[in-house]
Design a protein around this motif. Structure first.
Motif, PDB file in Angstrom:
ATOM      1  N   VAL A 141      18.483 -23.334 -60.043  1.00 10.58           N
ATOM      2  CA  VAL A 141      19.257 -22.985 -60.156  1.00 10.58           C
ATOM      3  C   VAL A 141      19.842 -23.300 -58.999  1.00 10.58           C
ATOM      4  O   VAL A 141      19.115 -22.542 -57.962  1.00 10.58           O
ATOM      5  CB  VAL A 141      20.077 -22.260 -60.798  1.00 10.58           C
ATOM      6  N   THR A 142      21.392 -23.165 -58.523  1.00  8.06           N
ATOM      7  CA  THR A 142      21.554 -23.552 -57.000  1.00  8.06           C
ATOM      8  C   THR A 142      21.525 -22.162 -57.628  1.00  8.06           C
ATOM      9  O   THR A 142      21.903 -21.836 -57.954  1.00  8.06           O
ATOM     10  CB  THR A 142      22.788 -24.292 -56.659  1.00  8.06           C
ATOM     11  N   ARG A 143      21.283 -21.596 -55.549  1.00 17.35           N
ATOM     12  CA  ARG A 143      21.909 -20.224 -55.147  1.00 17.35           C
ATOM     13  C   ARG A 143      23.439 -20.333 -55.258  1.00 17.35           C
ATOM     14  O   ARG A 143      23.406 -19.255 -56.119  1.00 17.35           O
ATOM     15  CB  ARG A 143      21.396 -20.487 -53.355  1.00 17.35           C
ATOM     16  N   SER A 144      24.583 -20.979 -55.148  1.00 17.11           N
ATOM     17  CA  SER A 144      26.127 -20.865 -56.064  1.00 17.11           C
ATOM     18  C   SER A 144      25.804 -20.933 -56.756  1.00 17.11           C
ATOM     19  O   SER A 144      26.860 -19.565 -57.236  1.00 17.11           O
ATOM     20  CB  SER A 144      26.899 -21.857 -54.741  1.00 17.11           C
ATOM     21  N   ALA A 145      25.228 -21.015 -58.027  1.00 21.61           N
ATOM     22  CA  ALA A 145      25.265 -21.215 -59.598  1.00 21.61           C
ATOM     23  C   ALA A 145      24.643 -19.512 -59.460  1.00 21.61           C
ATOM     24  O   ALA A 145      25.431 -19.333 -60.658  1.00 21.61           O
ATOM     25  CB  ALA A 145      25.218 -22.407 -59.503  1.00 21.61           C
ATOM     26  N   GLN A 146      23.782 -19.549 -58.679  1.00 23.23           N
ATOM     27  CA  GLN A 146      23.105 -18.544 -59.350  1.00 23.23           C
ATOM     28  C   GLN A 146      23.838 -17.112 -59.057  1.00 23.23           C
ATOM     29  O   GLN A 146      24.240 -16.365 -59.560  1.00 23.23           O
ATOM     30  CB  GLN A 146      22.060 -18.334 -58.721  1.00 23.23           C
ATOM     31  N   GLU A 147      24.655 -17.040 -57.882  1.00 24.40           N
ATOM     32  CA  GLU A 147      25.777 -15.844 -57.825  1.00 24.40           C
ATOM     33  C   GLU A 147      27.011 -16.102 -58.215  1.00 24.40           C
ATOM     34  O   GLU A 147      27.109 -15.133 -58.779  1.00 24.40           O
ATOM     35  CB  GLU A 147      25.872 -16.343 -56.040  1.00 24.40           C
ATOM     36  N   LYS A 148      27.072 -17.384 -58.642  1.00 17.79           N
ATOM     37  CA  LYS A 148      28.121 -17.169 -59.772  1.00 17.79           C
ATOM     38  C   LYS A 148      28.152 -16.303 -61.521  1.00 17.79           C
ATOM     39  O   LYS A 148      28.888 -15.866 -61.887  1.00 17.79           O
ATOM     40  CB  LYS A 148      28.824 -18.356 -59.567  1.00 17.79           C
ATOM     41  N   THR A 149      27.110 -16.959 -61.246  1.00 23.63           N
ATOM     42  CA  THR A 149      26.142 -16.054 -62.715  1.00 23.63           C
ATOM     43  C   THR A 149      26.150 -14.959 -62.260  1.00 23.63           C
ATOM     44  O   THR A 149      26.854 -13.747 -63.528  1.00 23.63           O
ATOM     45  CB  THR A 149      25.349 -16.888 -63.061  1.00 23.63           C
TER      46      THR A 149
END
Length: 142
Positions: free
Chosen positions: A9-17
């Motif tokens: 998972v990308t970092r931005s997706a992980q942060e968003k999640t």
């Protein structure tokens, strides 16, 4: 390598999640706190209602106890009055009996005195007659 990158998972997706999870947890936490406050308020209201009911029952019990004590005192006073009346009646009857006995004794004493007087009269009469006969005897034979 594409196979390795795809599951990642990308970092931005992980942060968003992560942010979404934090928001969800914060929302869940606020809902739980709200439910706890509601439950606490309901329990507090129920507790106050039950406390009021208990206080009311205590007051009723005190009133019943007071009423029962008053009835017992009243019955005791009535019994004392009845006993006093009975004792007074018995005292009056005892005094009447004592008076009747004393009057009978006085009557018997009076009768005894009268009989003594009669016996004394008969004795004096008999002695006088016997004395007269004795003197007549002495005169006749002397």
């Amino acid at each position: 390598m594409i196979q390795l990158i795809k599951p990642m998972v990308t970092r931005s997706a992980q942060e968003k999640t992560t942010y979404m999870y934090k928001v969800d947890f914060a929302h869940l936490k606020s809902e739980i706190q709200l439910l706890e406050r509601n439950d606490f308020s309901l329990m507090k209201a129920e507790n106050e209602r039950l406390q009021t009911k208990v206080d009311h029952l205590k007051q009723k019990l005190r009133e019943e106890i007071t009423r029962s004590q008053a009835q017992v005192r009243l019955e005791l006073n009535l019994d004392k009055g009845r006993i006093r009346d009975t004792a007074t009646g018995q005292d009056i009857k005892m005094k009447e009996t004592d008076t009747r006995i004393e009057s009978e004794i006085a009557s018997l004493r009076t009768q005894m005195e009268a009989i003594k007087f009669q016996i004394l009269q008969y004795m004096v009469g008999t002695m006088t007659g016997a004395g007269a006969l004795f003197l007549a005897y002495l005169r006749m034979f002397r």
